[in-house]
Scaffold this motif. Structure first.
Motif, PDB file in Angstrom:
ATOM      1  N   LEU A 146       1.348 -11.800  -7.125  1.00  0.00           N
ATOM      2  CA  LEU A 146       1.309 -10.439  -7.669  1.00  0.00           C
ATOM      3  C   LEU A 146       2.701  -9.950  -8.048  1.00  0.00           C
ATOM      4  N   ASP A 200       3.193  -6.846 -10.410  1.00  0.00           N
ATOM      5  CA  ASP A 200       2.271  -5.877  -9.818  1.00  0.00           C
ATOM      6  C   ASP A 200       2.768  -5.590  -8.396  1.00  0.00           C
ATOM      7  N   ASN A 216       0.391  -3.792  -5.514  1.00  0.00           N
ATOM      8  CA  ASN A 216      -0.582  -4.681  -4.881  1.00  0.00           C
ATOM      9  C   ASN A 216       0.110  -5.813  -4.123  1.00  0.00           C
ATOM     10  N   GLU A 249      -0.588  -6.816  -0.224  1.00  0.00           N
ATOM     11  CA  GLU A 249      -0.888  -8.177   0.238  1.00  0.00           C
ATOM     12  C   GLU A 249       0.116  -8.626   1.295  1.00  0.00           C
TER      13      GLU A 249
END
Length: 179
Positions: free
Chosen positions: A97, A102, A105, A109
Motif C-alpha cells: 500500500l 496509499d 491504508n 495495515e
C-alpha cells in the motif's frame, strides 16, 4: 551469461519444487540476483499447496518487493493462510500500500501487523522487515517495544545504541543507556 546457465537453473528448479526449504533458498537467491521476474513466472507453474508452505510464501512476497510489483504483492498477501506469520502478511500489505502511495491504508495495515505480533519473535521479525524496507520510525518503535522486558532486550538496546550513536542523538543515547 554462460550457455549452460538456463539448463542448470531448470535442473535446480526441478529439484527444489518438492522441498519448501530448497524452494525458499532458490527463490531468495533468484530475488537477490535480479531474477525475481523469472522466479515469479516459475512459481505460477507450481502447485499452490507447495507455495503456501512456510517460509516459501515469504520468499515469493520478497520477489514481488524486488520487482516493485505492489499490485501483485497485495494479491499474493490475500492468498491462503500465512500460518504463524499473519503479522508479517499485514506488514507486506502495508508495504504494498505504501508503494502504491496509499499511506492511510498502509498505516492501518502496519497497525494490524504490530497488533498481531504476539511474541518477541514476531516483533523481531517485523522489526527486521521494517529495517530492510528502510522504515526507520517503525523499526525504532519496534526496537523500543523489544527493549521492554523481552528475551531480546539486550540485542534491541544494542541496536538502538548503535543507531542513535550514528545519528549523534545524545538524548536518545542517554535514554538507551539509562534503560
Amino acid at each position: 551469461q554462460l550457455p549452460q546457465f538456463a539448463s542448470a537453473l531448470t535442473d535446480i528448479q526441478t529439484e527444489a519444487e518438492q522441498d519448501p526449504d530448497k524452494l525458499t533458498t532458490l527463490l531468495s537467491w533468484m530475488s537477490s540476483n535480479h531474477l525475481s521476474i523469472a522466479a515469479l513466472e516459475w512459481t505460477r507453474r507450481l502447485p499452490p499447496e507447495i507455495l503456501m508452505k512456510r517460509p516459501v510464501f515469504v520468499a515469493i512476497a520478497d520477489c514481488h518487493v524486488a520487482t516493485k510489483d505492489w499490485a501483485g504483492l497485495r494479491e499474493w498477501c490475500k492468498k491462503g493462510e500465512w500460518t504463524g506469520f499473519e503479522s508479517l502478511r499485514h506488514a507486506y500489505q502495508a508495504l504494498a500500500l505504501r508503494g502504491s502511495e496509499d499511506s492511510m491504508n498502509a498505516d492501518l495495515e502496519w497497525s494490524k501487523a504490530v497488533k498481531l505480533a504476539k511474541t518477541p519473535d514476531d516483533l523481531e521479525t517485523l522489526q527486521r522487515a521494517a529495517a530492510r524496507w528502510d522504515w526507520k520510525k517503525e523499526s525504532i518503535d519496534l526496537l523500543w517495544n523489544l527493549a521492554n522486558n523481552t528475551p531480546n532486550q539486550r540485542a534491541a538496546l544494542n541496536t538502538l545504541y548503535q543507531y542513535y550513536g550514528q545519528q549523534g542523538d545524545t538524548a536518545s543515547l542517554y535514554r538507551v543507556a539509562a534503560r
